[in-house]
Design an enzyme around this catalytic site. Structure first.
Site, mmCIF file in Angstrom:
data_model
loop_
_atom_site.group_PDB
_atom_site.id
_atom_site.type_symbol
_atom_site.label_atom_id
_atom_site.label_comp_id
_atom_site.label_asym_id
_atom_site.label_seq_id
_atom_site.Cartn_x
_atom_site.Cartn_y
_atom_site.Cartn_z
ATOM 1 N N CYS A 192 0.865 -1.183 0.000
ATOM 2 C CA CYS A 192 0.000 0.000 0.000
ATOM 3 C C CYS A 192 0.900 1.231 0.000
ATOM 4 O O CYS A 192 1.745 1.381 0.892
ATOM 5 C CB CYS A 192 -0.860 -0.030 1.267
ATOM 6 S SG CYS A 192 -1.862 1.434 1.525
ATOM 7 N N CYS A 246 -1.201 3.796 -6.510
ATOM 8 C CA CYS A 246 -2.054 3.164 -5.489
ATOM 9 C C CYS A 246 -2.300 1.743 -5.971
ATOM 10 O O CYS A 246 -2.660 1.544 -7.143
ATOM 11 C CB CYS A 246 -3.368 3.939 -5.373
ATOM 12 S SG CYS A 246 -4.641 3.076 -4.401
#
Ligand code: DGL
Length: 261
Positions: free
Chosen positions: A74, A184
């Site tokens: 992440c 992302c």
């Protein structure tokens, strides 16, 4: 620390499955534990304090198993929490950041668009990364609020995703961007839709392969590569029934999801 221990991998939700897939392909002998912190997705608008404390809770759980390394799959959690994780835990911690370097090498127009969360784009870590390319390429930030929430749906609203993508990508194309960075991990799961809107001429880069390769070299350097039979266990902090459907859909096969609090 022994090589037969699993590797812990986490994200705010399903985004990190794009990294898990690459790791499993590259290192099929590794046992992998994946945590989707779905109840707290999206991390993007949450502050550093929350993300650091939640990342530490997840790391505590991993260390109880125990694991031999942790992958922060992440960008947002890496930007907020990787330093705290490295200070507090003795296992190797592999983080990630938007793939500006390969994008700068690919771009002919010297204009790059970075699609990422507000948290990643506003972080000191990203500002520092970006400053290394000053005078070389122009990097345009494009926060994409709303996208992660849609990708986290069991039945995603494709039209709504496409309309958000139009809003985020068109202005970049108008500016002359020829390279898009998927900053992302959730966005890797909708690369086809992004490609559809950006067009065939635009370079699209992500960090997924690079993270898997980095994990492989860290395990090798530490003598931790497994020679056993690999396996994968999936955990989620969300509703298990719907997470079972969502993770199975994103993974491409039916998976069993266990509860993580
Ligand atoms: N998938 C994550 C990332 O790479 C987090 C997205 C979110 O939860 O906002 O940034």
């Amino acid at each position: 620390m022994t090589s037969h221990l699993p590797v812990g991998i986490f994200d705010s939700g399903v985004g990190g499955l794009s990294i898990l897939k690459k790791i499993h392909q590259l290192l099929p002998r590794e046992s992998l534990l994946y945590i989707a912190d779905s109840v707290n997705a999206p991390y993007g608008p949450k502050g550093d304090d929350f993300i650091i404390s939640r990342s530490c809770e997840i790391a505590d759980y991993f260390l109880e198993q125990p694991v031999k390394a942790i992958v922060v799959a992440c960008n947002t959690a890496t930007a907020s929490a990787v330093r705290a994780l490295r200070e507090n835990y003795a296992v190797p911690i592999i983080g990630m950041e938007p793939a500006i370097k390969p994008a700068a090498e690919l771009s002919r127009s010297e204009l790059i668009g970075v699609l990422a969360t507000e948290g990643t784009l506003g972080s000191d870590k990203f500002v520092d990364l970006k400053s290394r390319y000053d005078g070389e390429v122009e990097i345009i930030n494009m926060p994409c609020p709303g996208l992660v929430e849609h990708i986290e749906q069991v039945v995603p609203d494709i039209d709504a995703i496409n309309s958000l993508l139009q809003n985020y990508i068109q202005p970049l194309l108008v500016r002359g961007v020829d390279t898009l960075v998927l900053g992302c991990t959730h966005y890797s799961l909708i690369t086809d839709q992004i490609r559809e809107i950006a067009g065939a001429e635009i370079n699209i880069v992500d960090t997924d392969d690079a993270v898997a390769r980095r994990l492989a070299s860290v395990l090798e350097e530490n003598g931790l590569l497994s020679e056993a039979q690999g396996s994968i266990r999936f955990y989620s902090s969300g509703n298990i029934k719907s997470q079972q459907q969502l993770l199975s859909h994103c993974w491409g096969n039916k998976v069993e999801v266990e509860n993580f609090n």
